[in-house]
Scaffold this motif. Structure first.
Motif, short mmCIF file in Angstrom:
data_model
loop_
_atom_site.label_atom_id
_atom_site.label_comp_id
_atom_site.label_asym_id
_atom_site.label_seq_id
_atom_site.Cartn_x
_atom_site.Cartn_y
_atom_site.Cartn_z
N PHE A 43 -2.79 -12.23 0.77
CA PHE A 43 -1.65 -12.04 -0.12
C PHE A 43 -1.65 -10.66 -0.77
O PHE A 43 -0.60 -10.15 -1.15
CB PHE A 43 -1.63 -13.12 -1.19
N HIS A 44 -2.83 -10.05 -0.90
CA HIS A 44 -2.90 -8.69 -1.45
C HIS A 44 -2.15 -7.71 -0.54
O HIS A 44 -1.48 -6.79 -1.02
CB HIS A 44 -4.35 -8.25 -1.62
N TYR A 45 -2.26 -7.92 0.77
CA TYR A 45 -1.54 -7.07 1.71
C TYR A 45 -0.03 -7.34 1.64
O TYR A 45 0.78 -6.43 1.80
CB TYR A 45 -2.05 -7.31 3.14
N VAL A 46 0.32 -8.59 1.39
CA VAL A 46 1.73 -8.95 1.24
C VAL A 46 2.33 -8.23 0.02
O VAL A 46 3.47 -7.74 0.07
CB VAL A 46 1.90 -10.47 1.10
N LYS A 47 1.56 -8.13 -1.06
CA LYS A 47 2.04 -7.44 -2.26
C LYS A 47 2.25 -5.95 -1.97
O LYS A 47 3.22 -5.35 -2.44
CB LYS A 47 1.05 -7.63 -3.41
N ILE A 48 1.34 -5.36 -1.21
CA ILE A 48 1.48 -3.96 -0.84
C ILE A 48 2.75 -3.75 -0.02
O ILE A 48 3.52 -2.80 -0.24
CB ILE A 48 0.25 -3.47 -0.06
N ILE A 49 2.98 -4.65 0.94
CA ILE A 49 4.19 -4.58 1.77
C ILE A 49 5.44 -4.74 0.91
O ILE A 49 6.44 -4.04 1.12
CB ILE A 49 4.14 -5.66 2.87
N ALA A 50 5.38 -5.63 -0.07
CA ALA A 50 6.53 -5.85 -0.97
C ALA A 50 6.86 -4.59 -1.76
O ALA A 50 8.03 -4.26 -1.95
CB ALA A 50 6.24 -7.01 -1.92
N VAL A 51 5.84 -3.87 -2.20
CA VAL A 51 6.06 -2.62 -2.93
C VAL A 51 6.70 -1.57 -2.02
O VAL A 51 7.66 -0.90 -2.39
CB VAL A 51 4.73 -2.09 -3.51
N ILE A 52 6.16 -1.43 -0.81
CA ILE A 52 6.70 -0.46 0.15
C ILE A 52 8.15 -0.77 0.49
O ILE A 52 9.01 0.12 0.53
CB ILE A 52 5.84 -0.42 1.42
N LEU B 83 9.11 -3.42 -14.01
CA LEU B 83 8.99 -3.05 -15.42
C LEU B 83 8.25 -4.13 -16.20
O LEU B 83 7.48 -3.84 -17.12
CB LEU B 83 10.38 -2.82 -16.01
N HIS B 84 8.48 -5.38 -15.83
CA HIS B 84 7.82 -6.50 -16.49
C HIS B 84 6.30 -6.43 -16.34
O HIS B 84 5.57 -6.90 -17.22
CB HIS B 84 8.35 -7.82 -15.90
N TYR B 85 5.82 -5.86 -15.23
CA TYR B 85 4.37 -5.80 -14.99
C TYR B 85 3.70 -4.63 -15.72
O TYR B 85 2.47 -4.58 -15.76
CB TYR B 85 4.10 -5.68 -13.48
N ILE B 86 4.48 -3.71 -16.26
CA ILE B 86 3.89 -2.57 -16.98
C ILE B 86 3.52 -3.02 -18.39
O ILE B 86 4.38 -3.46 -19.15
CB ILE B 86 4.88 -1.39 -17.06
N PRO B 87 2.24 -2.93 -18.77
CA PRO B 87 1.85 -3.32 -20.13
C PRO B 87 2.56 -2.46 -21.17
O PRO B 87 2.95 -1.32 -20.91
CB PRO B 87 0.33 -3.06 -20.14
N ILE C 180 5.53 3.20 -11.02
CA ILE C 180 4.66 2.98 -12.19
C ILE C 180 4.24 1.52 -12.28
O ILE C 180 3.08 1.20 -12.54
CB ILE C 180 5.38 3.42 -13.48
N GLY C 181 5.19 0.60 -12.04
CA GLY C 181 4.86 -0.82 -12.13
C GLY C 181 4.02 -1.32 -10.98
O GLY C 181 3.28 -2.31 -11.13
N ALA C 182 4.10 -0.66 -9.81
CA ALA C 182 3.34 -1.09 -8.64
C ALA C 182 1.85 -1.04 -8.90
O ALA C 182 1.08 -1.87 -8.38
CB ALA C 182 3.70 -0.23 -7.44
#
Length: 218
Positions: free
Chosen positions: A3-12, A40-44, A95-97
């Motif tokens: 799933f970590h690779y899936v998140k990277i693909i989602a960002v790209i 933006l939600h993921y940025i502290p 920034i959020g990625a």
């Protein structure tokens, strides 16, 4: 974890989606805004001040385009608005990625490369992380030693920057030797911790759904 690779693909995919289209449409505009809000939600909160840097970037691009339009006697406000909107959305996603992918996502990304490149990324990320951690302390030390209201402020690029870069390269070589001394035959693959949350699954699902919807109706 896969799933970590899936998140990277989602960002790209999100970055490509916001950058490749060359025309406004309600669906694309709304989808890009949703993607920007998600990341933006993921940025502290303490890191959201970095978003201020988007403003001078956007203003610079807009002014340059206006000047070019005036020189050519043809100002395309539509293109200027589209470019500014893309820059805002893409900057927020970038920034959020960092926080969406997390340390494990970064490790998964580094593991995709051969040992030589993996070693380079390890050293580069460690150096960048160290700079970010020590940045405030370095600023305080400079303020305590230099009067920024006098000509002493010009000593920073003349002396401190050279010493700073030299120390960083020196530290990078030691870190490289430390990694290689612990590797028996090759650079080991970094272990990934299972830190996936339901929010991550929901985020990836929304991103993929938006891309699919746009692919169908565009």
């Amino acid at each position: 974890m896969a799933f970590h690779y899936v998140k990277i693909i989602a960002v790209i995919v999100s970055l490509l989606f916001c950058s490749l289209l060359n025309a406004f449409s309600f669906l694309w505009t709304a989808s890009s805004a949703v993607l920007a809000i998600i990341f933006l939600h993921y940025i502290p909160g303490q890191h959201r001040t970095a978003l201020i840097m988007i403003v001078p970037l956007v203003m610079t691009i807009v002014i340059m385009q206006l000047i070019t339009g005036i020189i050519r006697d043809s100002i395309h406000y539509y293109i200027i608005a589209l470019t500014a909107y893309k820059i805002v959305c893409i900057s927020i996603i970038i920034i959020g990625a960092r926080f969406f992918i997390g340390h494990n996502g970064l490790k998964a990304f580094i593991n995709l490369f051969p040992s030589t490149l993996r070693l380079f990324f390890l050293i580069f990320t460690r150096t960048l992380y160290t700079l970010m951690q020590h940045n405030r302390m370095i600023v305080f030390q400079l303020q305590s030693r230099i009067n920024f209201k006098s000509k002493e402020k010009y000593y920073i690029p003349k002396y401190y920057s050279v010493a700073f870069l030299y120390n960083q390269f020196y530290a990078m070589s030691h870190f490289r030797n430390g990694i290689l001394s612990r590797a028996i035959t090759s650079l080991p693959v970094m272990k990934l911790a299972d830190t996936t949350t339901i929010a991550n699954y929901i985020t990836v699902g929304i991103i993929l759904l938006l891309i699919i919807i746009n692919g169908i109706f565009q």
